[in-house]
Motif scaffolding. Structure first.
Motif, PDB file in Angstrom:
ATOM      1  N   THR A  42       1.188  -1.490  -0.215  1.00  0.00           N
ATOM      2  CA  THR A  42      -0.068  -0.458   0.048  1.00  0.00           C
ATOM      3  C   THR A  42       1.110   1.385  -0.187  1.00  0.00           C
ATOM      4  N   ARG A 101       1.652   4.717   1.361  1.00  0.00           N
ATOM      5  CA  ARG A 101      -0.074   5.679   2.221  1.00  0.00           C
ATOM      6  C   ARG A 101       1.524   7.469   2.317  1.00  0.00           C
ATOM      7  N   VAL A 126       1.507  10.353   5.581  1.00  0.00           N
ATOM      8  CA  VAL A 126       1.952  10.277   6.636  1.00  0.00           C
ATOM      9  C   VAL A 126       2.400  11.140   7.046  1.00  0.00           C
ATOM     10  N   CYS A 181      -2.508   9.479   8.593  1.00  0.00           N
ATOM     11  CA  CYS A 181      -2.589   8.608   7.777  1.00  0.00           C
ATOM     12  C   CYS A 181      -3.631   9.104   6.537  1.00  0.00           C
ATOM     13  N   LEU A 221      -4.890   8.675   3.714  1.00  0.00           N
ATOM     14  CA  LEU A 221      -5.156   8.025   2.881  1.00  0.00           C
ATOM     15  C   LEU A 221      -6.741   7.562   3.818  1.00  0.00           C
ATOM     16  N   ARG A 222      -6.319   6.543   4.682  1.00  0.00           N
ATOM     17  CA  ARG A 222      -7.448   6.584   6.396  1.00  0.00           C
ATOM     18  C   ARG A 222      -8.351   7.434   6.350  1.00  0.00           C
ATOM     19  N   ARG A 238      -3.567   5.951  12.762  1.00  0.00           N
ATOM     20  CA  ARG A 238      -2.148   4.765  12.458  1.00  0.00           C
ATOM     21  C   ARG A 238      -1.420   4.352  13.331  1.00  0.00           C
TER      22      ARG A 238
END
Length: 232
Positions: free
Chosen positions: A163, A165, A167, A185, A187-188, A192
């Motif tokens: 993946t 990311r 961050v 993160c 992306l999320r 994380r």
């Protein structure tokens, strides 16, 4: 050499002397000019350090007014020594050098019997090749945290899936056998934790982030169930 280090070394050089130490000797030892020595000594005197003497004559600490050495009990000394060994083994090269330097300064002002006792502790943390800390990864992540620099990670999750990311790194935590990088993160859209040993590649995006109440260190700690005050 940092000014704070020079001031420390000046006091240490004068400790216990019976005759004045010429400023020129101090300048040669510290690798600075005479003017710098004169200025540093004057600043120490103004701050209350009992240094007597003058330019062209030399300096010494006033008789009976020597600065007492740092006083630690045996348990405190052992904690410092063992802590230095653990930092050297697990903290990355940057902190390893800092811990060794700090311990040398402490040992320099200890009475001989305590200095010898501090070195006899039997708790060790061997430095081993091939460990994550020897790769420079911890140093790179630490530098990014301090500089608040956004990282691009090529990462493999627990199942081994790759993946990508971006961050905002906030902290590193050591769990006695593994590290985690905590951060926001993008992306999320949430906090994380990433295992540095699962990072395939890391680079800086060139972007600097600013911590906010919603995405900063205190918010991260609350998200993982730790009160900010308890982490200090």
């Amino acid at each position: 050499m940092r000014r704070a280090d020079r001031l420390f070394l000046i006091i240490h050089a004068l400790r216990g002397r019976r005759t004045a130490l010429p400023a020129r000797n101090l300048a040669e030892t510290l690798g600075v000019s005479l003017r710098t020595v004169y200025r540093d000594v004057a600043d120490l005197q103004l701050s209350g350090v009992p240094i007597e003497g003058e330019a062209g004559v030399g300096y010494l600490l006033r008789k009976g007014a020597d600065i007492p050495p740092l006083m630690f009990n045996i348990e405190e000394l052992e904690a410092l020594v063992v802590g230095t060994r653990f930092v050297r083994a697990f903290g990355g090269e940057r902190l390893s050098q800092g811990s060794r330097s700090a311990l040398l300064k402490i040992e320099a002002v200890l009475p001989p019997e305590l200095r010898a006792r501090a070195k006899r502790t039997r708790i060790f943390a061997p430095v081993l090749e091939g460990r994550l800390e020897a790769t420079g990864m911890i140093d790179r992540l630490h530098a990014a945290i301090e500089g608040q620099r956004v990282l691009a990670l090529a990462y493999r999750d627990q199942s081994g899936e790759p993946t990508q990311r971006e961050v905002e790194p906030l902290c590193l935590s050591f769990w006695g056998g593994s590290w985690t990088l905590g951060g926001w993160c993008r992306l999320r859209g949430d906090f994380r934790n990433f295992r540095p040993d699962r990072i395939v590649a890391v680079s800086e995006t060139g972007e600097v982030f600013t911590e906010t109440p919603e995405r900063g260190m205190d918010a991260y700690l609350r998200a993982v169930g730790v009160q900010p005050e308890a982490s200090i």
